[in-house]
Structures are given as structure tokens and as C-alpha cells.
Design a protein around this motif. Structure first.
Motif, PDB file in Angstrom:
ATOM      1  N   ARG A 235      32.248  47.598  35.117  1.00 17.17           N
ATOM      2  CA  ARG A 235      31.409  47.368  36.301  1.00 17.17           C
ATOM      3  C   ARG A 235      30.630  48.632  36.651  1.00 17.17           C
ATOM      4  O   ARG A 235      29.478  48.559  37.088  1.00 17.17           O
ATOM      5  CB  ARG A 235      32.301  46.928  37.467  1.00 17.17           C
ATOM      6  CG  ARG A 235      31.554  46.556  38.730  1.00 17.17           C
ATOM      7  CD  ARG A 235      32.527  45.953  39.740  1.00 17.17           C
ATOM      8  NE  ARG A 235      32.806  44.542  39.461  1.00 17.17           N
ATOM      9  CZ  ARG A 235      33.717  43.806  40.099  1.00 17.17           C
ATOM     10  NH1 ARG A 235      34.466  44.366  41.049  1.00 17.17           N
ATOM     11  NH2 ARG A 235      33.894  42.542  39.792  1.00 17.17           N
ATOM     12  N   TRP A 236      31.241  49.786  36.446  1.00 14.49           N
ATOM     13  CA  TRP A 236      30.566  51.061  36.711  1.00 14.49           C
ATOM     14  C   TRP A 236      29.691  51.514  35.540  1.00 14.49           C
ATOM     15  O   TRP A 236      29.059  52.548  35.609  1.00 14.49           O
ATOM     16  CB  TRP A 236      31.609  52.144  37.001  1.00 14.49           C
ATOM     17  CG  TRP A 236      32.381  51.911  38.254  1.00 14.49           C
ATOM     18  CD1 TRP A 236      32.000  51.193  39.346  1.00 14.49           C
ATOM     19  CD2 TRP A 236      33.693  52.410  38.549  1.00 14.49           C
ATOM     20  NE1 TRP A 236      32.985  51.213  40.296  1.00 14.49           N
ATOM     21  CE2 TRP A 236      34.035  51.951  39.842  1.00 14.49           C
ATOM     22  CE3 TRP A 236      34.604  53.209  37.860  1.00 14.49           C
ATOM     23  CZ2 TRP A 236      35.245  52.260  40.443  1.00 14.49           C
ATOM     24  CZ3 TRP A 236      35.815  53.516  38.460  1.00 14.49           C
ATOM     25  CH2 TRP A 236      36.134  53.049  39.745  1.00 14.49           C
ATOM     26  N   ARG A 237      29.703  50.733  34.447  1.00 13.14           N
ATOM     27  CA  ARG A 237      28.914  51.013  33.252  1.00 13.14           C
ATOM     28  C   ARG A 237      29.272  52.358  32.620  1.00 13.14           C
ATOM     29  O   ARG A 237      28.415  53.079  32.123  1.00 13.14           O
ATOM     30  CB  ARG A 237      27.420  50.949  33.569  1.00 13.14           C
ATOM     31  CG  ARG A 237      26.991  49.550  33.996  1.00 13.14           C
ATOM     32  CD  ARG A 237      25.524  49.441  34.281  1.00 13.14           C
ATOM     33  NE  ARG A 237      25.222  48.134  34.864  1.00 13.14           N
ATOM     34  CZ  ARG A 237      24.035  47.797  35.348  1.00 13.14           C
ATOM     35  NH1 ARG A 237      23.048  48.652  35.314  1.00 13.14           N
ATOM     36  NH2 ARG A 237      23.844  46.595  35.864  1.00 13.14           N
ATOM     37  N   ALA A 293      26.779  48.373  40.170  1.00 15.43           N
ATOM     38  CA  ALA A 293      27.059  46.958  40.414  1.00 15.43           C
ATOM     39  C   ALA A 293      27.118  46.643  41.902  1.00 15.43           C
ATOM     40  O   ALA A 293      27.545  45.553  42.287  1.00 15.43           O
ATOM     41  CB  ALA A 293      28.380  46.565  39.748  1.00 15.43           C
ATOM     42  N   TYR A 294      26.678  47.582  42.731  1.00 17.15           N
ATOM     43  CA  TYR A 294      26.707  47.336  44.174  1.00 17.15           C
ATOM     44  C   TYR A 294      25.913  46.068  44.497  1.00 17.15           C
ATOM     45  O   TYR A 294      24.793  45.887  44.019  1.00 17.15           O
ATOM     46  CB  TYR A 294      26.109  48.514  44.940  1.00 17.15           C
ATOM     47  CG  TYR A 294      26.019  48.283  46.438  1.00 17.15           C
ATOM     48  CD1 TYR A 294      27.136  48.446  47.246  1.00 17.15           C
ATOM     49  CD2 TYR A 294      24.823  47.876  47.020  1.00 17.15           C
ATOM     50  CE1 TYR A 294      27.072  48.220  48.619  1.00 17.15           C
ATOM     51  CE2 TYR A 294      24.739  47.649  48.390  1.00 17.15           C
ATOM     52  CZ  TYR A 294      25.867  47.826  49.179  1.00 17.15           C
ATOM     53  OH  TYR A 294      25.803  47.592  50.534  1.00 17.15           O
ATOM     54  N   GLY A 295      26.492  45.202  45.301  1.00 22.08           N
ATOM     55  CA  GLY A 295      25.833  43.956  45.657  1.00 22.08           C
ATOM     56  C   GLY A 295      26.459  42.746  44.996  1.00 22.08           C
ATOM     57  O   GLY A 295      26.161  41.611  45.370  1.00 22.08           O
ATOM     58  N   GLU A 296      27.338  42.970  44.022  1.00 18.15           N
ATOM     59  CA  GLU A 296      28.027  41.840  43.408  1.00 18.15           C
ATOM     60  C   GLU A 296      29.005  41.192  44.384  1.00 18.15           C
ATOM     61  O   GLU A 296      29.353  40.027  44.237  1.00 18.15           O
ATOM     62  CB  GLU A 296      28.776  42.283  42.149  1.00 18.15           C
ATOM     63  CG  GLU A 296      27.873  42.612  40.975  1.00 18.15           C
ATOM     64  CD  GLU A 296      28.667  42.894  39.711  1.00 18.15           C
ATOM     65  OE1 GLU A 296      29.907  42.696  39.744  1.00 18.15           O
ATOM     66  OE2 GLU A 296      28.060  43.308  38.716  1.00 18.15           O
ATOM     67  N   GLY A 297      29.452  41.980  45.343  1.00 18.76           N
ATOM     68  CA  GLY A 297      30.381  41.473  46.338  1.00 18.76           C
ATOM     69  C   GLY A 297      29.773  41.498  47.720  1.00 18.76           C
ATOM     70  O   GLY A 297      28.559  41.639  47.890  1.00 18.76           O
ATOM     71  N   GLU A 298      30.611  41.389  48.732  1.00 20.86           N
ATOM     72  CA  GLU A 298      30.166  41.358  50.122  1.00 20.86           C
ATOM     73  C   GLU A 298      29.645  42.729  50.549  1.00 20.86           C
ATOM     74  O   GLU A 298      30.354  43.726  50.450  1.00 20.86           O
ATOM     75  CB  GLU A 298      31.331  40.933  51.027  1.00 20.86           C
ATOM     76  CG  GLU A 298      30.983  40.862  52.497  1.00 20.86           C
ATOM     77  CD  GLU A 298      29.852  39.888  52.765  1.00 20.86           C
ATOM     78  OE1 GLU A 298      28.783  40.353  53.224  1.00 20.86           O
ATOM     79  OE2 GLU A 298      30.025  38.688  52.517  1.00 20.86           O
ATOM     80  N   THR A 299      28.390  42.789  51.029  1.00 21.15           N
ATOM     81  CA  THR A 299      27.802  44.069  51.421  1.00 21.15           C
ATOM     82  C   THR A 299      27.841  44.303  52.928  1.00 21.15           C
ATOM     83  O   THR A 299      27.661  45.437  53.374  1.00 21.15           O
ATOM     84  CB  THR A 299      26.336  44.155  50.940  1.00 21.15           C
ATOM     85  OG1 THR A 299      25.605  43.048  51.473  1.00 21.15           O
ATOM     86  CG2 THR A 299      26.266  44.125  49.426  1.00 21.15           C
ATOM     87  N   ASP A 300      28.062  43.257  53.700  1.00 21.80           N
ATOM     88  CA  ASP A 300      28.156  43.447  55.145  1.00 21.80           C
ATOM     89  C   ASP A 300      29.439  44.214  55.460  1.00 21.80           C
ATOM     90  O   ASP A 300      30.537  43.778  55.080  1.00 21.80           O
ATOM     91  CB  ASP A 300      28.181  42.090  55.848  1.00 21.80           C
ATOM     92  CG  ASP A 300      28.285  42.236  57.359  1.00 21.80           C
ATOM     93  OD1 ASP A 300      29.423  42.181  57.886  1.00 21.80           O
ATOM     94  OD2 ASP A 300      27.238  42.441  57.996  1.00 21.80           O
ATOM     95  N   PRO A 301      29.328  45.362  56.125  1.00 18.73           N
ATOM     96  CA  PRO A 301      30.513  46.208  56.365  1.00 18.73           C
ATOM     97  C   PRO A 301      31.657  45.486  57.060  1.00 18.73           C
ATOM     98  O   PRO A 301      32.821  45.629  56.666  1.00 18.73           O
ATOM     99  CB  PRO A 301      29.967  47.349  57.226  1.00 18.73           C
ATOM    100  CG  PRO A 301      28.510  47.422  56.871  1.00 18.73           C
ATOM    101  CD  PRO A 301      28.101  45.999  56.626  1.00 18.73           C
TER     102      PRO A 301
END
Length: 340
Positions: A235-237, A293-301
Motif C-alpha cells: 500500500r505504501w509502494r 494510498a491516502y484516500g482508499e479509506g475514510e478521510t473524514d477525521p
């Protein structure tokens, strides 16, 4: 005669003059003849005069005609795929992620309870396809009845199966722990070996289990490639490999060997608590700015905080909010709840 000679001389002079007058027109027609040779020279990349020919000159057809110039196709610009970076940049980003995780999880350690290398070896084998919490609930009864390899080597399989039933796959795990105990007694004098090549010969012990034991019981660096580790490094490549051994080699090359054991703990802890497989808590992730991969999951804090999980020292699946889960009242990193 003199007059005839003079007339002849004048006529000759007039003829020469006429020839000279016609010469320029003859030279004007010459280029058509030279063009063929010029084309041959142009194919070699130079004109008759020695200068470099232009693409238009090279395009002259064999019959001397110049084809109509077609519109040049749109220039294709090579666009680097997302996340592609130089080797140096990758190493720097990977090491920075590890440093950030070290600040978030300064107390990261094996979440299996053990008192000696034998207990850690058995507990790690039992942890396959189950949680560390479940193993920790099971091993006190196992080690209370069979505290040494000699004891477990001669145990009744049915009795061991009954103890290990909560861990799942209890029949296969019973065969493994009894088998490795016999091998320890017969081949290593009842002691857990401290070498990778010896450990992987034991029943049920692969490289992942061996590195857990080497790194945490013997202080020898190793990378533990479990399911969390595999998921996060891709995921972090850090690597595109899918084979555990190749992942181990690829990630190991990004870090000094002395970092390998702690790196494994940091990545695994992060995978269990924040960077989940199906729905990572991106909005509550401390390394979000470094994650491709930021944004693959929930981004609302606020929503992301509800996805956080915390096992050690709390209830299974207990959800806590960072930074309160990791900092004490003074803002300093705190040990896990319930830890000594």
C-alpha cells in the motif's frame, strides 16, 4: 586576306561571346541534374556543400518531387505512473515513515505473551489464522501443563487438541507444536536454536515465525512478513512483490539491518490499529502525508477515529482516538493500557 582574317577573328570572338552569353542559362538547368546526386549525399546526412541536411531535404522522393508534408502527430510525453520515484526518494520516504511510526508506537513489541524462546516459538506457531489475544488466552493453560519441550514432546495429542481448540485449526497446530518439541529434544538438546537455517527445519516453522523468534528472543535482526506487513508495504509502494520471501528482501534493502525487528513491529502495529485491510482510517493516520494510498479509506477525521482498533490491554476491538490512545496527560508517549 587580312580583312577575311579580321572578319574571322571577329566572328570567332562573337561566337565566344555568344557562348558566354548562353552559359548562365545552361547553369540554371544544372540544379535538376545535381539534385539526384544531392539526394544521394543527403541520404548520408550531408549536402553537397558539406552542411547537414534538413528533414525536408531528406524527404525528397527519388523522382525529385517533394511530398506534401503531413501534420506532425501529437507529441507523446512519457508520464511517470503515480507513485513512481527514484530509489533514493523511496529509501528516504520509507525511513521517514518508520521514524514517524516509532514516535506513535514507541512501545511496539510482540503482542504474544512469553517468558522464554520456547514459549515464543510455540505461541507464534499458534498465532496463524487467529489473533494474538486469543493465543494469549490459550497459552497459559498449555504451558502450565507442558512447560518444557520434553513435556510437550510426549503429550497426549487429544489433550493438547482440547487446549488449543479456541485457536482454530487445532489439530494441525497440535501436530506442529508436538512435532517441533520432539525435534528440539532429539536434535537440539531441548533448546531452541538461534539460527534461521535450524529454526525453519522445525515442523510448522517458516521464515516469518523464525524471524519473530530470532528478533525477539535472541536479539538478531529479522523482518516478520505477516499479512499486515505484506498489505502495508504494498500500500505504501515500498515494493510490488507478493511473495513473502521477495517482500522480505525488497523491504530489507531499504533499511539498515539493525532496524529490521523494530520496523516489523511498527508496521504490524499500524496495520492492526489504523491501516486496516478493508477500510483504513486515513483521516486519523499519522503518516497520511507520506502515504501514496491516502484516500482508499475514510478521510473524514471524526469518522476515521471511529475505525481505530486497540487490542493490547483493552477489550477485543476496543476503539480509541489518537492521540489520546498514545499520549499521556503531559503529551508524552504512553504505554498501552494495562501494560506493566
Amino acid at each position: 586576306m587580312a580583312e577575311e582574317t579580321g572578319s574571322a577573328g571577329k566572328a570567332g570572338s562573337a561566337g565566344k561571346a555568344a557562348s558566354a552569353a548562353k552559359a548562365p542559362s545552361a547553369k540554371k538547368a544544372a540544379p535538376a541534374k545535381k539534385s539526384a546526386s544531392a539526394r544521394k549525399v543527403a541520404q548520408a546526412g550531408k549536402s553537397v556543400s558539406g552542411r547537414k541536411v534538413t528533414p525536408a531535404e531528406k524527404a525528397v522522393a527519388a523522382d525529385g518531387s517533394v511530398p506534401v508534408k503531413k501534420a506532425a502527430p501529437a507529441r507523446k510525453v512519457a508520464v511517470a505512473p503515480p507513485g513512481k520515484e527514484s530509489r533514493t526518494a523511496l529509501v528516504r520516504r520509507a525511513r521517514r515513515i518508520n521514524r514517524e511510526l516509532a514516535e506513535v508506537y514507541p512501545y511496539a513489541h510482540p503482542e504474544l505473551d512469553f517468558e522464554n524462546p520456547f514459549q515464543l516459538l510455540v505461541a507464534t506457531v499458534l498465532s496463524a489464522q487467529t489473533t494474538d489475544l486469543r493465543v494469549n488466552q490459550t497459552t497459559p493453560g498449555l504451558f502450565g501443563r507442558y512447560p518444557t519441550p520434553e513435556d510437550l514432546a510426549v503429550a497426549n495429542p487429544e489433550e493438547v487438541e482440547e487446549i488449543l481448540r479456541p485457536c482454530g485449526f487445532f489439530r494441525a497446530k497440535t501436530r506442529s507444536v508436538i512435532g517441533l518439541s520432539k525435534a528440539l529434544v532429539e536434535d537440539f538438546g531441548g533448546e531452541v536454536p538461534g539460527r534461521l537455517e535450524d529454526l525453519v527445519k522445525l515442523p510448522g516453522v517458516g521464515r516469518k515465525t523464525a524471524f519473530v523468534v530470532l528478533g525477539n528472543a535472541f536479539g538478531r535482526p529479522g523482518i516478520t512478513v505477516d499479512t499486515h506487513f505484506q498489505r502495508l508495504v504494498r500500500r505504501w509502494r515500498w515494493t510490488e512483490e507478493t511473495d513473502p520471501d521477495k517482500i522480505e528482501a525488497a523491504v530489507g534493502a531499504l533499511f539498515p539491518k539493525s532496524d529490521w525487528t523494530d520496523l516489523s513491529h511498527h508496521v504490524i502495529w499500524h496495520g492492526r490499529r489504523i491501516c486496516h485491510a478493508r477500510k483504513p482510517a486515513c483521516g486519523a493516520c499519522p503518516i497520511a502525508p507520506l502515504c501514496p494510498a491516502y484516500g482508499e479509506g475514510e478521510t473524514d477525521p471524526e469518522k476515521a477515529k471511529k475505525l481505530l482498533k486497540y487490542e493490547k490491554g483493552g477489550l477485543p476491538g476496543q476503539r480509541l482516538n489518537p492521540p489520546q490512545a498514545y499520549l499521556d496527560a503531559g503529551g508524552r508517549p504512553a504505554p498501552p493500557l494495562g501494560a506493566a
